[in-house]
Structures are given as structure tokens and as C-alpha cells.
Design a protein around this motif. Structure first.
Motif, PDB file in Angstrom:
ATOM      1  N   ARG A 110       1.047  -1.080   0.114  1.00  0.00           N
ATOM      2  CA  ARG A 110       0.132   0.026  -0.259  1.00  0.00           C
ATOM      3  C   ARG A 110       0.807   1.549  -0.191  1.00  0.00           C
ATOM      4  O   ARG A 110       0.775   2.013  -0.754  1.00  0.00           O
ATOM      5  CB  ARG A 110      -0.729  -0.303   0.986  1.00  0.00           C
ATOM      6  N   PHE A 111       2.308   1.566   0.933  1.00  0.00           N
ATOM      7  CA  PHE A 111       2.831   2.825   1.090  1.00  0.00           C
ATOM      8  C   PHE A 111       3.917   3.013   0.288  1.00  0.00           C
ATOM      9  O   PHE A 111       4.753   3.221   1.202  1.00  0.00           O
ATOM     10  CB  PHE A 111       2.523   3.340   2.752  1.00  0.00           C
ATOM     11  N   GLY A 112       4.624   1.296  -0.278  1.00  0.00           N
ATOM     12  CA  GLY A 112       5.870   1.595  -0.823  1.00  0.00           C
ATOM     13  C   GLY A 112       6.921   1.851   0.883  1.00  0.00           C
ATOM     14  O   GLY A 112       7.813   2.538   0.147  1.00  0.00           O
ATOM     15  N   MET A 113       7.105   1.879   1.719  1.00  0.00           N
ATOM     16  CA  MET A 113       7.524   2.179   3.037  1.00  0.00           C
ATOM     17  C   MET A 113       7.486   0.804   4.066  1.00  0.00           C
ATOM     18  O   MET A 113       6.677   0.077   3.793  1.00  0.00           O
ATOM     19  CB  MET A 113       7.294   3.394   3.584  1.00  0.00           C
ATOM     20  N   HIS A 114       9.291   0.669   4.437  1.00  0.00           N
ATOM     21  CA  HIS A 114       9.190  -0.302   5.642  1.00  0.00           C
ATOM     22  C   HIS A 114       8.965   0.281   6.921  1.00  0.00           C
ATOM     23  O   HIS A 114       8.971  -0.648   7.423  1.00  0.00           O
ATOM     24  CB  HIS A 114      10.768  -1.355   5.010  1.00  0.00           C
ATOM     25  N   VAL A 115       9.215   1.451   7.164  1.00  0.00           N
ATOM     26  CA  VAL A 115       8.764   2.161   7.859  1.00  0.00           C
ATOM     27  C   VAL A 115       7.956   3.219   8.102  1.00  0.00           C
ATOM     28  O   VAL A 115       8.607   4.176   7.118  1.00  0.00           O
ATOM     29  CB  VAL A 115       9.654   2.473   9.053  1.00  0.00           C
ATOM     30  N   PHE A 116       7.176   3.916   8.364  1.00  0.00           N
ATOM     31  CA  PHE A 116       6.225   4.688   8.004  1.00  0.00           C
ATOM     32  C   PHE A 116       6.906   6.394   8.923  1.00  0.00           C
ATOM     33  O   PHE A 116       6.813   6.902   9.894  1.00  0.00           O
ATOM     34  CB  PHE A 116       5.297   4.753   8.573  1.00  0.00           C
ATOM     35  N   ARG A 117       7.521   6.987   7.582  1.00  0.00           N
ATOM     36  CA  ARG A 117       8.019   8.433   8.449  1.00  0.00           C
ATOM     37  C   ARG A 117       6.834  10.073   7.450  1.00  0.00           C
ATOM     38  O   ARG A 117       6.008   9.788   6.154  1.00  0.00           O
ATOM     39  CB  ARG A 117       8.922   8.929   7.399  1.00  0.00           C
ATOM     40  N   MET A 118       6.392  10.705   8.683  1.00  0.00           N
ATOM     41  CA  MET A 118       5.704  11.665   8.630  1.00  0.00           C
ATOM     42  C   MET A 118       6.578  12.925   7.814  1.00  0.00           C
ATOM     43  O   MET A 118       6.983  13.666   8.305  1.00  0.00           O
ATOM     44  CB  MET A 118       4.719  12.257   9.778  1.00  0.00           C
ATOM     45  N   ASN A 119       6.026  13.243   6.778  1.00  0.00           N
ATOM     46  CA  ASN A 119       6.854  14.070   6.000  1.00  0.00           C
ATOM     47  C   ASN A 119       5.792  15.109   4.630  1.00  0.00           C
ATOM     48  O   ASN A 119       4.805  14.616   4.943  1.00  0.00           O
ATOM     49  CB  ASN A 119       7.995  13.522   5.328  1.00  0.00           C
ATOM     50  N   GLU A 120       6.298  16.423   4.027  1.00  0.00           N
ATOM     51  CA  GLU A 120       5.667  16.892   2.739  1.00  0.00           C
ATOM     52  C   GLU A 120       4.929  15.863   2.088  1.00  0.00           C
ATOM     53  O   GLU A 120       4.261  16.123   1.602  1.00  0.00           O
ATOM     54  CB  GLU A 120       6.736  17.865   2.853  1.00  0.00           C
ATOM     55  N   ASP A 121       5.948  14.333   1.834  1.00  0.00           N
ATOM     56  CA  ASP A 121       5.489  13.831   0.542  1.00  0.00           C
ATOM     57  C   ASP A 121       4.488  13.012   1.447  1.00  0.00           C
ATOM     58  O   ASP A 121       3.263  12.590   0.541  1.00  0.00           O
ATOM     59  CB  ASP A 121       6.430  12.724   0.320  1.00  0.00           C
TER      60      ASP A 121
END
Ligand code: ZN
Length: 244
Positions: free
Chosen positions: A162-173
């Protein structure tokens, strides 16, 4: 990607005996699927993740009981959601639960059967709210239910898909990906780790793609899914610390 997930699974299972034991029950269910699932034999391991079937595999009967009454819990009077009677090998579940609560409560009773075999008659309330329970055995049964209903391998795979990430990071993107509006507004909304976990547990779209939210995919409440994302390390304590 595959190596990364295999490494994380090995770390999780060696760090937590409950994680490892839930995985053993998954294997037992899958290996015995032809005997356990009479109507429809699962064609995918996730389809065999049924807490009531696992309880029957352990020799327990699971019934719905409208007369479970109330109990005192952490200073409040609450409705009983489930009862496990290990001497009678019987689990009773209240009919007054929604599908997600019923699934989690049944997984919690399975947790007592696997983790606390000496426990006799025991009554439970439904898991609700954001606070963990105070009692150790209750926390262990919750963790078991979480590991059982949301197997780590599938959580890691589905999150990445779903997110293409291994750890979620909140940023502008990521704020843009979730269509959260302007940067300052988002920073006000997503401040804590749990905010970031709830957001990723319930999102139905990211970067223009639509999908089934993770909590619906696993048949659990938003809070239960959010806690699981934290347990497997997909949302870390600093995930809501915005990085530019
Ligand atoms: Zn309990």
C-alpha cells in the motif's frame, strides 16, 4: 524487499515468544486445513487464520451466550465480552459485539488457552480505547490475539504493497500522498505515534491509488490494527516527528 521482510520476521519471532507461538498455531491450522475446514478449505494461509477454528483444534467448544452479565474491570462496571472455562474446555462469546470485536475477543480467549493453560474460569471485557490493559495476563492475551489475527509476514507485505515503505515517516510527501491538506494543518493533526498508526491503519488511498484499508483487510478495529503496526515496527515512536 523479500530479504528485508524475512530478516524482520526472524527478529520479531526471536524477540517475542508470543509472536513465535502465534506463528506455530498458524502453521498447525494450515497443516490441518483439510480436517478443520469442512465447508471451504482455505487456499491461502490467511484464510485459515480463524480464532474459533483454532480453539476447536485445541479441543475447545466456542458458543455464543447472551447471558454473560457484567463484571468489575479497572474500577468500572462493564459488560462481559467473553469467558474461557479451561476445565470445561468451553469459550463463550457475547452476541453484543461487532464482528471486529468478536474476532479480537475470540483471539484473546485463544491467547489464554495457549499462553495460560492452568487458568480456570476467566471473564473478559472487549478491548476498546487506546490504553493497554493493566494486568499482565490480559496484556499477553491481547498480544497473542494481535499476533494471531494479524500475522507479521502478511502485515509487512500488505503495508509495503500500500505505502511502499518499510517504516512509516510523516513528511510533506506522505502528507501529500494521503491528501491531508496543507503542511501546517497536517502537523497539527498528526502529532503522536498513535496518530500516524491510526492514519496508516485506516487509509483507503495513498499517492493516488485506492485500496482496502489494512484494518478491514485483517478484520480488526482501527485501534487494534494501529497497535499491530507499532508492534511489528512499521510505525515507530518517531514516525510522527515530521522530517522535511
Ligand atoms: Zn483475558
Amino acid at each position: 524487499m523479500v530479504d528485508n521482510i524475512e530478516k524482520r520476521l526472524a527478529t520479531l519471532r526471536s524477540a517475542s515468544t508470543i509472536e513465535a507461538r502465534a506463528h506455530e498455531v498458524h502453521l498447525e491450522l494450515w497443516n490441518n486445513r483439510y480436517d478443520l475446514f469442512v465447508d471451504k478449505v482455505p487456499s491461502h494461509p490467511l484464510e485459515s487464520v480463524e480464532p474459533a477454528v483454532a480453539l476447536s483444534m485445541k479441543g475447545f467448544r466456542v458458543v455464543t451466550d447472551p447471558c454473560l452479565g457484567e463484571m468489575w474491570n479497572e474500577g468500572r462496571r462493564v459488560r462481559v465480552a467473553g469467558v474461557v472455562d479451561q476445565d470445561a474446555r468451553l469459550v463463550k462469546i457475547s452476541p453484543n459485539l461487532d464482528g471486529q470485536e468478536r474476532r479480537f475477543t475470540t483471539g484473546h480467549e485463544l491467547g489464554h488457552v495457549v499462553e495460560h493453560p492452568g487458568m480456570t474460569l476467566h471473564r473478559d471485557r472487549a478491548l476498546s480505547g487506546h490504553m493497554p490493559r493493566k494486568d499482565n495476563m490480559e496484556r499477553e492475551a491481547d498480544l497473542f490475539s494481535s499476533c494471531f489475527l494479524m500475522p507479521a509476514r502478511h502485515v509487512l507485505n500488505e503495508f509495503y504493497a500500500r505505502f511502499g515503505m518499510h517504516v512509516f515517516r510523516m513528511n510533506e510527501d506522505t502528507a501529500f500522498g494521503f491528501l491531508l491538506g496543507n503542511y501546517q494543518g497536517c502537523r497539527k493533526k498528526i502529532k503522536l505515534q498513535r496518530d500516524a498508526s491510526i492514519l496508516s491503519a485506516t487509509a483507503s488511498h495513498f499517492m493516488g491509488r485506492h485500496f482496502l484499508p489494512l484494518n478491514q483487510f485483517f478484520g480488526v478495529s482501527p485501534v487494534a490494527m494501529a497497535i499491530r503496526l507499532e508492534e511489528v515496527g512499521l510505525v515507530e515512536p518517531d514516525s510522527a516527528k515530521w522530517v522535511r
